[in-house]
Design an enzyme around this catalytic site. Structure first.
Site, short mmCIF file in Angstrom:
data_model
loop_
_atom_site.label_atom_id
_atom_site.label_comp_id
_atom_site.label_asym_id
_atom_site.label_seq_id
_atom_site.Cartn_x
_atom_site.Cartn_y
_atom_site.Cartn_z
N THR A 291 0.81 -1.22 0.00
CA THR A 291 0.00 0.00 0.00
C THR A 291 0.84 1.27 0.00
O THR A 291 1.96 1.28 0.55
CB THR A 291 -0.89 0.00 1.25
OG1 THR A 291 -1.49 1.29 1.40
CG2 THR A 291 -0.10 -0.26 2.52
N TYR B 16 -1.71 0.17 10.12
CA TYR B 16 -1.96 -0.53 8.85
C TYR B 16 -0.71 -0.45 7.97
O TYR B 16 -0.17 -1.48 7.52
CB TYR B 16 -3.17 0.10 8.15
CG TYR B 16 -3.34 -0.36 6.72
CD1 TYR B 16 -3.54 -1.70 6.41
CD2 TYR B 16 -3.30 0.57 5.67
CE1 TYR B 16 -3.68 -2.11 5.08
CE2 TYR B 16 -3.44 0.17 4.35
CZ TYR B 16 -3.63 -1.18 4.06
OH TYR B 16 -3.76 -1.58 2.76
#
Ligand code: UDP
Length: 322
Positions: free
Chosen positions: A116, A140
């Site tokens: 990501t 995350y």
């Protein structure tokens, strides 16, 4: 190739499975169905409905003579990761490491990680290339970056070949295949906007109008989920040809503000999007735009559905049917 797709019943994973089948590869899915949908599995594809930590994953890799693993199964909500970080270190990082135990002991040599743009944190410059410092600002992003680092060590020590594909904002759908975005809860901008326009959801709230951007709202790089899938196939071919392991940004290089996204959804649907204007959301950088030059140069990947209108049209076609 003989490919195992973890999280193959999720949003990006389900598109990946179809893309691999169209490209002539053999596919096996591992998905515990905690966030995925079994009805996305194409006829004839084997679904193993368990967690990636399950020891049966090793048996599956051996029995089905898997040569490549594409790892999508993970938690994906930034806000949740701030409130309850152990979920992310346990289910993204620790589970990923356990999956790698199965991969190494089964003798699989190719691994592609769904990573990501959140590994970069606040942008120091834009567009963001892979040389940009990696300083995640939420668990995350931390969990994905840590797993990337594990992969880098394993590549050096054990000869595992890997690609970490850092997605910017995945969007769009593949309506002909009955696939699209189905998150619960849905937190992503485009599906919220489209559902609000179609009268299926309450008005959406624009998070902040005072950013240092041309129209005051955040700018993101929306990339079609089918283009993301194509990039994984390119990465598999690259690794199979002996390509060097590493990280690749996947985006279009085009930024669109929240207001531009609203205007695009209004154009495509012919309806007004009911919106309200609210405070900034914690942890939102003003601008996130990829330089995907490395993916173009090394993998030969270029997004072929790069216009926001095409991405929104595909998402609308899918959401209108739900
Ligand atoms: N956004 C918004 N309202 C919403 C959801 C998102 O204004 O209800 C904005 C968000 O602040 C960001 C952009 O839309 O600037 C994209 O957010 P999304 O959650 O889709 O993806 P992210 O960039 O967080 O990965």
């Amino acid at each position: 190739m003989r490919v195992l797709v973890t999280g193959g019943c999720g949003y990006i994973g389900s598109h990946m499975v179809r893309c691999l089948l169209h490209a002539g590869h053999d596919v096996t899915i591992v998905d515990d169905l905690s966030a995925g949908f079994a009805d996305t599995v194409p006829a004839g594809v084997h679904l193993a409905p368990f967690d990636v930590r399950d020891p049966r994953v090793r048996e599956l890799l051996v029995d089905r003579e898997i040569d490549s693993v594409l790892h999508f199964a993970s938690r994906i909500q930034v806000g949740e990761s701030m409130r309850d970080p152990r979920l992310y270190f346990r289910d993204n990082l620790a589970a990923g490491i356990t999956l790698l135990e199965h991969v190494l002991s089964a003798g699989v040599r190719r691994f592609v990680l769904s990573s990501t743009a959140a590994v970069y944190g606040y942008p120091q410059y834009t567009p963001i290339d892979e040389a940009h410092p990696t300083l995640p600002i939420n668990p995350y992003g931390e969990s994905k970056l840590a797993l990337e680092r594990v992969l880098a060590s394993y590549a050096t020590a054990y000869g595992l070949s890997y690609a970490a594909l850092r997605y910017f904002n995945a969007a769009g759908a593949w309506t002909d295949e009955g696939l699209g975005e189905r998150h619960d809860p849905e937190t992503h901008l485009l599906p919220l906007l489209i559902d609000a326009a179609l009268g299926k959801r309450a008005p959406m709230t624009v998070f902040g109008t005072d950013y240092d951007t041309p129209d005051g709202t955040c700018v993101r790089d929306y990339v079609h989920v089918r283009d993301l899938s194509d990039a994984h196939v390119a990465a598999l071919v690259y690794l199979a040809d002996g390509g060097e392991s590493g990280a690749f940004n996947l985006g279009t290089g085009q930024g669109h503000s929240v207001r531009e996204a609203i205007a695009c959804v209004e154009r495509v649907t012919g309806k007004t999007v009911p919106v309200s204007y609210g405070e900034r959301r914690a942890g939102d950088p003003p601008v996130l735009v990829a330089s995907a030059a490395r993916a173009a140069r090394v993998l030969g990947w270029r997004p072929s559905r790069a216009s926001l209108t095409e991405i929104v049209s595909d998402a609308c076609a899918w959401l209108a049917r739900q």
